[in-house]
Design a protein around this motif. Structure first.
Motif, PDB file in Angstrom:
ATOM      1  N   TRP A 173      -2.038  -1.737  -1.909  1.00 58.95           N
ATOM      2  CA  TRP A 173      -1.305  -2.272  -0.783  1.00 58.95           C
ATOM      3  C   TRP A 173      -2.518  -2.732   0.378  1.00 58.95           C
ATOM      4  O   TRP A 173      -2.228  -3.551   1.197  1.00 58.95           O
ATOM      5  N   ARG A 174      -3.526  -1.827   0.540  1.00 57.98           N
ATOM      6  CA  ARG A 174      -4.643  -2.105   1.594  1.00 57.98           C
ATOM      7  C   ARG A 174      -5.076  -3.563   1.236  1.00 57.98           C
ATOM      8  O   ARG A 174      -5.288  -4.227   2.241  1.00 57.98           O
ATOM      9  N   GLN A 175      -5.361  -3.746  -0.127  1.00 54.42           N
ATOM     10  CA  GLN A 175      -6.148  -5.221  -0.354  1.00 54.42           C
ATOM     11  C   GLN A 175      -4.968  -6.197  -0.052  1.00 54.42           C
ATOM     12  O   GLN A 175      -5.469  -7.389   0.570  1.00 54.42           O
ATOM     13  N   THR A 176      -3.870  -6.034  -0.284  1.00 56.56           N
ATOM     14  CA  THR A 176      -2.840  -6.998   0.296  1.00 56.56           C
ATOM     15  C   THR A 176      -2.584  -7.244   1.808  1.00 56.56           C
ATOM     16  O   THR A 176      -2.612  -8.235   2.249  1.00 56.56           O
ATOM     17  N   ALA A 177      -2.935  -5.841   2.596  1.00 59.16           N
ATOM     18  CA  ALA A 177      -2.754  -6.206   3.936  1.00 59.16           C
ATOM     19  C   ALA A 177      -4.125  -7.053   4.406  1.00 59.16           C
ATOM     20  O   ALA A 177      -4.168  -7.683   5.173  1.00 59.16           O
ATOM     21  N   ASP A 178      -5.295  -6.578   3.851  1.00 55.54           N
ATOM     22  CA  ASP A 178      -6.439  -7.421   4.144  1.00 55.54           C
ATOM     23  C   ASP A 178      -6.303  -8.711   3.993  1.00 55.54           C
ATOM     24  O   ASP A 178      -6.894  -9.304   4.886  1.00 55.54           O
ATOM     25  N   ARG A 179      -5.818  -9.268   2.977  1.00 54.80           N
ATOM     26  CA  ARG A 179      -5.579 -10.643   2.648  1.00 54.80           C
ATOM     27  C   ARG A 179      -4.577 -11.152   3.671  1.00 54.80           C
ATOM     28  O   ARG A 179      -4.631 -12.473   3.859  1.00 54.80           O
ATOM     29  N   PRO A 218       5.362 -13.036   4.460  1.00 52.89           N
ATOM     30  CA  PRO A 218       4.421 -13.146   3.291  1.00 52.89           C
ATOM     31  C   PRO A 218       3.712 -11.843   2.695  1.00 52.89           C
ATOM     32  O   PRO A 218       3.528 -11.381   1.695  1.00 52.89           O
ATOM     33  N   PHE A 219       3.405 -10.900   3.837  1.00 52.51           N
ATOM     34  CA  PHE A 219       2.722  -9.773   3.255  1.00 52.51           C
ATOM     35  C   PHE A 219       3.884  -8.856   2.617  1.00 52.51           C
ATOM     36  O   PHE A 219       3.458  -8.375   1.691  1.00 52.51           O
ATOM     37  N   TRP A 220       5.004  -8.672   3.237  1.00 51.48           N
ATOM     38  CA  TRP A 220       5.955  -7.868   2.630  1.00 51.48           C
ATOM     39  C   TRP A 220       6.473  -8.383   1.170  1.00 51.48           C
ATOM     40  O   TRP A 220       6.712  -7.484   0.285  1.00 51.48           O
ATOM     41  N   ASP A 221       6.334  -9.719   1.016  1.00 55.84           N
ATOM     42  CA  ASP A 221       6.561 -10.281  -0.232  1.00 55.84           C
ATOM     43  C   ASP A 221       5.761  -9.987  -1.270  1.00 55.84           C
ATOM     44  O   ASP A 221       5.986  -9.419  -2.290  1.00 55.84           O
ATOM     45  N   ALA A 228       5.818  -6.298  -2.183  1.00 57.39           N
ATOM     46  CA  ALA A 228       6.858  -5.862  -3.398  1.00 57.39           C
ATOM     47  C   ALA A 228       6.406  -6.317  -4.615  1.00 57.39           C
ATOM     48  O   ALA A 228       6.642  -5.709  -5.641  1.00 57.39           O
ATOM     49  N   LYS A 229       5.597  -7.745  -4.471  1.00 55.38           N
ATOM     50  CA  LYS A 229       5.317  -8.191  -5.874  1.00 55.38           C
ATOM     51  C   LYS A 229       4.085  -7.222  -6.574  1.00 55.38           C
ATOM     52  O   LYS A 229       4.009  -6.804  -7.846  1.00 55.38           O
ATOM     53  N   VAL A 230       3.184  -6.552  -5.781  1.00 52.77           N
ATOM     54  CA  VAL A 230       2.351  -5.784  -6.202  1.00 52.77           C
ATOM     55  C   VAL A 230       2.668  -4.464  -6.503  1.00 52.77           C
ATOM     56  O   VAL A 230       2.308  -3.899  -7.646  1.00 52.77           O
ATOM     57  N   THR A 231       3.707  -3.916  -5.830  1.00 61.47           N
ATOM     58  CA  THR A 231       4.483  -2.667  -6.408  1.00 61.47           C
ATOM     59  C   THR A 231       5.157  -2.667  -7.708  1.00 61.47           C
ATOM     60  O   THR A 231       4.857  -2.106  -8.582  1.00 61.47           O
ATOM     61  N   ARG A 232       5.753  -3.967  -8.003  1.00 61.53           N
ATOM     62  CA  ARG A 232       6.378  -4.189  -9.175  1.00 61.53           C
ATOM     63  C   ARG A 232       5.481  -4.296 -10.256  1.00 61.53           C
ATOM     64  O   ARG A 232       5.596  -3.439 -11.252  1.00 61.53           O
ATOM     65  N   HIS A 233       4.325  -4.852 -10.101  1.00 57.69           N
ATOM     66  CA  HIS A 233       3.302  -5.109 -11.189  1.00 57.69           C
ATOM     67  C   HIS A 233       2.596  -3.732 -11.417  1.00 57.69           C
ATOM     68  O   HIS A 233       2.396  -3.466 -12.597  1.00 57.69           O
ATOM     69  N   HIS A 234       2.465  -2.938 -10.402  1.00 61.04           N
ATOM     70  CA  HIS A 234       1.830  -1.740 -10.499  1.00 61.04           C
ATOM     71  C   HIS A 234       2.701  -0.703 -11.197  1.00 61.04           C
ATOM     72  O   HIS A 234       2.255  -0.083 -12.255  1.00 61.04           O
ATOM     73  N   ILE A 235       4.141  -0.729 -10.967  1.00 54.62           N
ATOM     74  CA  ILE A 235       4.979   0.097 -11.592  1.00 54.62           C
ATOM     75  C   ILE A 235       5.076  -0.190 -13.268  1.00 54.62           C
ATOM     76  O   ILE A 235       5.013   0.500 -13.833  1.00 54.62           O
TER      77      ILE A 235
END
Length: 190
Positions: A30-36, A165-168, A171-178
């Protein structure tokens, strides 16, 4: 015996997990996603909207608890006069205004400033009808439910639309992680 025939790692499952390359934790992703995806302005706006929604919801809960008698405290008074929460909102926004006027670079865009701005705005907005009519109509039924729902939806939409775009991607990162964790757990269980 362990090995390919039994499907058991020679050193045991726990040792196999420790020897495998560590996957980043979800919070790190999530932090990496926020940084991007998030500029400092978008970060401040998200914090502002989230603070607005959280403060507004908390104030609604507290006021209903005081009125319903299920909270152990009552209204705040000074010198026998009831202090409405918009008073605290005005004071908070006045302090934020002072920070803005001073132009302190360390404070500009700071999450604490954004959170205070959102909270102060929520405290004022929640009692807007009182300020508009200059009458204590806080518990009047006319339109109260629609105002409550509208402000809640507004806070949620503001938080989401500020950085869609961040929230999208979150959600994608979370789905992949799970999915990866589930796949790994299934593989280690067999």
């Amino acid at each position: 015996m362990s090995g390919p025939r039994t499907g058991v790692h020679p050193l045991g499952a726990e040792s196999a997990r420790r020897s495998a390359p560590a996957r980043p934790r979800l919070i790190d992703r999530w932090r990496q996603t926020a940084d991007r995806n998030l500029t400092p302005t978008k970060r401040s706006l998200i914090v502002t909207w989230a603070s607005f929604g959280t403060t507004w919801g908390t104030v609604r809960l507290i006021t209903h608890g005081i009125r319903g008698g299920w909270l152990p405290w009552g209204n705040i008074s000074a010198g026998g006069r009831h202090l409405h929460h918009y008073n605290f909102g005005i004071a908070t926004l006045a302090a934020i205004g002072l920070i803005a006027v001073r132009g302190d670079e360390r404070a500009v865009g700071h999450p604490g400033v954004a959170a205070a701005y959102g909270a102060g705005t929520a405290l004022i907005t929640d009692e807007f009808a009182l300020l508009l009519d200059l009458q204590d109509v806080y518990w009047a039924k006319q339109g109260r439910l629609s105002v409550d729902v509208s402000l809640g939806v507004l806070a949620a939409l503001g938080t989401y639309l500020t950085a869609k775009p961040f929230w999208d991607e979150i959600a994608k990162v979370t789905r992949h992680h799970i999915a990866a964790v589930a796949k790994r757990d299934l593989a280690s269980a067999t």
